[in-house]
Design a protein around this motif. Sequence first.
Motif, PDB file in Angstrom:
ATOM      1  N   SER A 123       0.846  -1.197   0.000  1.00  0.00           N
ATOM      2  CA  SER A 123       0.000   0.000   0.000  1.00  0.00           C
ATOM      3  C   SER A 123       0.873   1.235   0.000  1.00  0.00           C
ATOM      4  CB  SER A 123      -0.893  -0.001   1.253  1.00  0.00           C
ATOM      5  OG  SER A 123      -0.102   0.177   2.422  1.00  0.00           O
ATOM      6  N   ALA A 124       0.236   2.389   0.128  1.00  0.00           N
ATOM      7  CA  ALA A 124       0.987   3.636   0.184  1.00  0.00           C
ATOM      8  C   ALA A 124       1.918   3.673   1.383  1.00  0.00           C
ATOM      9  CB  ALA A 124       0.014   4.821   0.218  1.00  0.00           C
ATOM     10  N   ALA A 125       1.643   2.856   2.401  1.00  0.00           N
ATOM     11  CA  ALA A 125       2.490   2.815   3.596  1.00  0.00           C
ATOM     12  C   ALA A 125       3.773   2.031   3.360  1.00  0.00           C
ATOM     13  CB  ALA A 125       1.719   2.210   4.766  1.00  0.00           C
ATOM     14  N   GLY A 126       3.839   1.244   2.269  1.00  0.00           N
ATOM     15  CA  GLY A 126       5.045   0.490   1.978  1.00  0.00           C
ATOM     16  C   GLY A 126       4.746  -0.948   1.627  1.00  0.00           C
ATOM     17  N   PRO A 127       5.786  -1.683   1.223  1.00  0.00           N
ATOM     18  CA  PRO A 127       5.593  -3.084   0.846  1.00  0.00           C
ATOM     19  C   PRO A 127       5.360  -3.958   2.073  1.00  0.00           C
ATOM     20  CG  PRO A 127       7.925  -2.515   0.736  1.00  0.00           C
ATOM     21  CD  PRO A 127       7.191  -1.241   1.031  1.00  0.00           C
ATOM     22  N   ALA A 128       4.657  -5.052   1.856  1.00  0.00           N
ATOM     23  CA  ALA A 128       4.360  -5.980   2.935  1.00  0.00           C
ATOM     24  C   ALA A 128       5.538  -6.913   3.172  1.00  0.00           C
ATOM     25  CB  ALA A 128       3.117  -6.789   2.594  1.00  0.00           C
ATOM     26  N   GLY A 129       5.861  -7.135   4.453  1.00  0.00           N
ATOM     27  CA  GLY A 129       6.909  -8.070   4.816  1.00  0.00           C
ATOM     28  C   GLY A 129       6.323  -9.337   5.410  1.00  0.00           C
ATOM     29  N   ALA A 130       7.171 -10.108   6.072  1.00  0.00           N
ATOM     30  CA  ALA A 130       6.756 -11.396   6.610  1.00  0.00           C
ATOM     31  C   ALA A 130       5.625 -11.259   7.624  1.00  0.00           C
ATOM     32  CB  ALA A 130       7.951 -12.101   7.240  1.00  0.00           C
ATOM     33  N   GLU A 131       5.720 -10.242   8.483  1.00  0.00           N
ATOM     34  CA  GLU A 131       4.701 -10.087   9.516  1.00  0.00           C
ATOM     35  C   GLU A 131       3.359  -9.713   8.904  1.00  0.00           C
ATOM     36  OE1 GLU A 131       3.706 -10.610  13.450  1.00  0.00           O
ATOM     37  OE2 GLU A 131       5.642 -10.932  12.485  1.00  0.00           O
ATOM     38  N   GLU A 132       3.380  -8.861   7.899  1.00  0.00           N
ATOM     39  CA  GLU A 132       2.131  -8.465   7.244  1.00  0.00           C
ATOM     40  C   GLU A 132       1.507  -9.639   6.486  1.00  0.00           C
ATOM     41  OE1 GLU A 132       4.388  -4.908   8.218  1.00  0.00           O
ATOM     42  OE2 GLU A 132       4.937  -6.702   7.092  1.00  0.00           O
ATOM     43  N   VAL A 133       2.339 -10.430   5.824  1.00  0.00           N
ATOM     44  CA  VAL A 133       1.811 -11.583   5.090  1.00  0.00           C
ATOM     45  C   VAL A 133       1.222 -12.596   6.059  1.00  0.00           C
ATOM     46  CG1 VAL A 133       2.457 -13.568   3.668  1.00  0.00           C
ATOM     47  CG2 VAL A 133       3.251 -11.274   3.057  1.00  0.00           C
ATOM     48  N   ARG A 134       1.918 -12.836   7.174  1.00  0.00           N
ATOM     49  CA  ARG A 134       1.379 -13.777   8.155  1.00  0.00           C
ATOM     50  C   ARG A 134       0.018 -13.306   8.664  1.00  0.00           C
ATOM     51  NH1 ARG A 134       4.288 -16.367  13.537  1.00  0.00           N
ATOM     52  NH2 ARG A 134       2.386 -17.282  14.432  1.00  0.00           N
ATOM     53  N   ALA A 135      -0.075 -12.028   9.025  1.00  0.00           N
ATOM     54  CA  ALA A 135      -1.340 -11.494   9.525  1.00  0.00           C
ATOM     55  C   ALA A 135      -2.431 -11.585   8.477  1.00  0.00           C
ATOM     56  CB  ALA A 135      -1.149 -10.049   9.974  1.00  0.00           C
ATOM     57  N   ALA A 136      -2.077 -11.321   7.208  1.00  0.00           N
ATOM     58  CA  ALA A 136      -3.079 -11.345   6.147  1.00  0.00           C
ATOM     59  C   ALA A 136      -3.600 -12.760   5.904  1.00  0.00           C
ATOM     60  CB  ALA A 136      -2.486 -10.778   4.860  1.00  0.00           C
ATOM     61  N   VAL A 137      -2.700 -13.742   5.889  1.00  0.00           N
ATOM     62  CA  VAL A 137      -3.137 -15.125   5.677  1.00  0.00           C
ATOM     63  C   VAL A 137      -4.048 -15.564   6.815  1.00  0.00           C
ATOM     64  CG1 VAL A 137      -2.341 -17.511   5.540  1.00  0.00           C
ATOM     65  CG2 VAL A 137      -1.156 -15.734   4.256  1.00  0.00           C
ATOM     66  N   GLU A 138      -3.675 -15.238   8.062  1.00  0.00           N
ATOM     67  CA  GLU A 138      -4.546 -15.550   9.189  1.00  0.00           C
ATOM     68  C   GLU A 138      -5.921 -14.917   9.004  1.00  0.00           C
ATOM     69  OE1 GLU A 138      -1.084 -15.759  12.692  1.00  0.00           O
ATOM     70  OE2 GLU A 138      -2.517 -14.106  12.626  1.00  0.00           O
ATOM     71  N   ALA A 139      -5.928 -13.638   8.646  1.00  0.00           N
ATOM     72  CA  ALA A 139      -7.189 -12.909   8.555  1.00  0.00           C
ATOM     73  C   ALA A 139      -8.064 -13.417   7.424  1.00  0.00           C
ATOM     74  CB  ALA A 139      -6.914 -11.412   8.385  1.00  0.00           C
ATOM     75  N   VAL A 140      -7.469 -13.830   6.317  1.00  0.00           N
ATOM     76  CA  VAL A 140      -8.267 -14.387   5.211  1.00  0.00           C
ATOM     77  C   VAL A 140      -9.045 -15.600   5.690  1.00  0.00           C
ATOM     78  CG1 VAL A 140      -8.134 -15.636   3.029  1.00  0.00           C
ATOM     79  CG2 VAL A 140      -6.854 -13.512   3.314  1.00  0.00           C
ATOM     80  N   VAL A 141      -8.341 -16.530   6.325  1.00  0.00           N
ATOM     81  CA  VAL A 141      -8.983 -17.773   6.760  1.00  0.00           C
ATOM     82  C   VAL A 141     -10.024 -17.499   7.842  1.00  0.00           C
ATOM     83  CG1 VAL A 141      -8.595 -20.016   7.843  1.00  0.00           C
ATOM     84  CG2 VAL A 141      -6.973 -19.149   6.139  1.00  0.00           C
ATOM     85  N   LEU A 142      -9.670 -16.658   8.795  1.00  0.00           N
ATOM     86  CA  LEU A 142     -10.537 -16.471   9.952  1.00  0.00           C
ATOM     87  C   LEU A 142     -11.724 -15.563   9.651  1.00  0.00           C
ATOM     88  CD1 LEU A 142      -7.821 -16.281  12.738  1.00  0.00           C
ATOM     89  CD2 LEU A 142      -9.179 -18.243  11.979  1.00  0.00           C
ATOM     90  N   ALA A 143     -11.547 -14.558   8.809  1.00  0.00           N
ATOM     91  CA  ALA A 143     -12.687 -13.709   8.451  1.00  0.00           C
ATOM     92  C   ALA A 143     -13.696 -14.469   7.601  1.00  0.00           C
ATOM     93  CB  ALA A 143     -12.209 -12.462   7.710  1.00  0.00           C
TER      94      ALA A 143
END
Length: 514
Positions: A123-143
């Motif tokens: 996003s405009a805040a910057g590229p996603a790293g390992a922590e962001e990808v981990r959080a996103a994968v968790e959120a996809v499954v759980l949401a």
Amino acid sequence: MSRLPSPRVTVVPALPVLGPDDVLAVPVGAQGALPPWLTGPDAGEPPVDPEFLAGALADTGNGGKPGGITNVPVPGRRPRSVVAVGVGDGTVPDLRSYVGVAVRRAQTLAEHGARRLVLPLDSAAGPAGAEEVRAAVEAVVLAGYRFRATSTPHPPRLEEVAVVAADADDPAVAAGELAGAVAADAVAWARDLVNTPSDTKDPAWLSDQVIARLARLPHVDVTVLGPGELRAGGFGGVLAVGGGSASPPRVVVVRYAPPGAGESRPVLVGKGITFDTGGLSIKTTAGMREMKTDMAGAATVLAAVDAASRLELPVGVTAVVALAENAVSGSAYRPADVVRHVGGRTTEVRNTDAEGRLVLADALAYAHAELGASVLVDVATLTGAMKTALGARTAGLYATSDGLADALLTAAGHAGESFWRMPLAEEHVSHLRPQLASDVADANNAPGNPGSTTAALFLQPFTGGLPWAHLDVAGPARAGSDAAEVVKGGTGFAVRTLLRWLAAGAPVADDRIG
């Protein structure tokens, strides 16, 4: 009666070619900032006109605040649409909200033919790293999690979520993707256990679920103690609470012992009341409606061990869960009974609806005396007082070590789970200890307000002086509505916190405070 199918999650380094059955999410930063992959010089032919999108954001008042959403249909390409979702400053909590909102919106479009959500993280805040990808994968499954008990066919579901991160091929990011997938699956399993109705979920059924899922994992051993073993072991609290039910109680011990594990021997203890009527101190009908979830603590610690094993963490860990149904019958335990726990300590029963602490007392004492624990952490939907104090989204944390408390709070911060540390230092609680006194036993089980603190004080003697943390998750273990990756029903709260703590080596310091 089961979990609905979840979409397949892939992490890719570049925006894929969009088809007619795709939904594209666009992360909108603070002040409506659009991501560089959409507006920058290397954007090429963007999938949506940035000026048109900026106008739609202005028209809908979407300035990038987390949770804000603007739907932008793509002319002539139904059901494909652009879902512009606020990501704020791009922090990990903001990212979880962005993913949760986008997944839920795309799922509604699945009923109109959508099959894939394309979910860019950069996003405009910057590229996603390992922590962001981990959080996103968790959120996809759980949401996207849904538990359904109906004879009618379920509505169409998303088939895939393509998470887009420019650094997807980085080994650290790939490790984050794996950790997120394993953690989310463990949380979803905990939710399944919590959401299962109690006409199915008795102690024997729950024990069988643990065996089926965990006993086959490498370096994992499962032991189930039935009524005979419980009597021989002195589990008076578990036997008393479960004595009124036609479904006998169980204590399940799950040990993960990988080769080369260090000297730390953490034991996680979970309250597993598969249904709570309150016993002879019976609850109201309204008070019973959510009581299938009173074993959420047990589900949490079992799921944490499950994930630790699947991630092959180098720290050994044991879960002890005390499973019982608190029912009403001629064999139910009574107010004024005296219960003898593992190790010999006794409790005068003043309220049969204060049952969770009785089973936890046995489990904690057993972990201390028989399992060689070096540190204890228990998780329980223990007191309504905690929900009154902290609300439905924050759990209380009591600890006898500042180092242990700090380590768990740090883990919770990374996991995106909210805890508030409660006082347990002697100067804060010394005036409350007399409330636990009994004329006929070592303590009574209903010492009064402040209820969450006196419950913790009741449990403390059963820890044998070990470093100990007590997590009262009465509020966030169940949710009344969706928010970010949390969905209505059982939440699996604290699984990710415990997993993060274990991944850090289960740290604890010796600076005791109580």
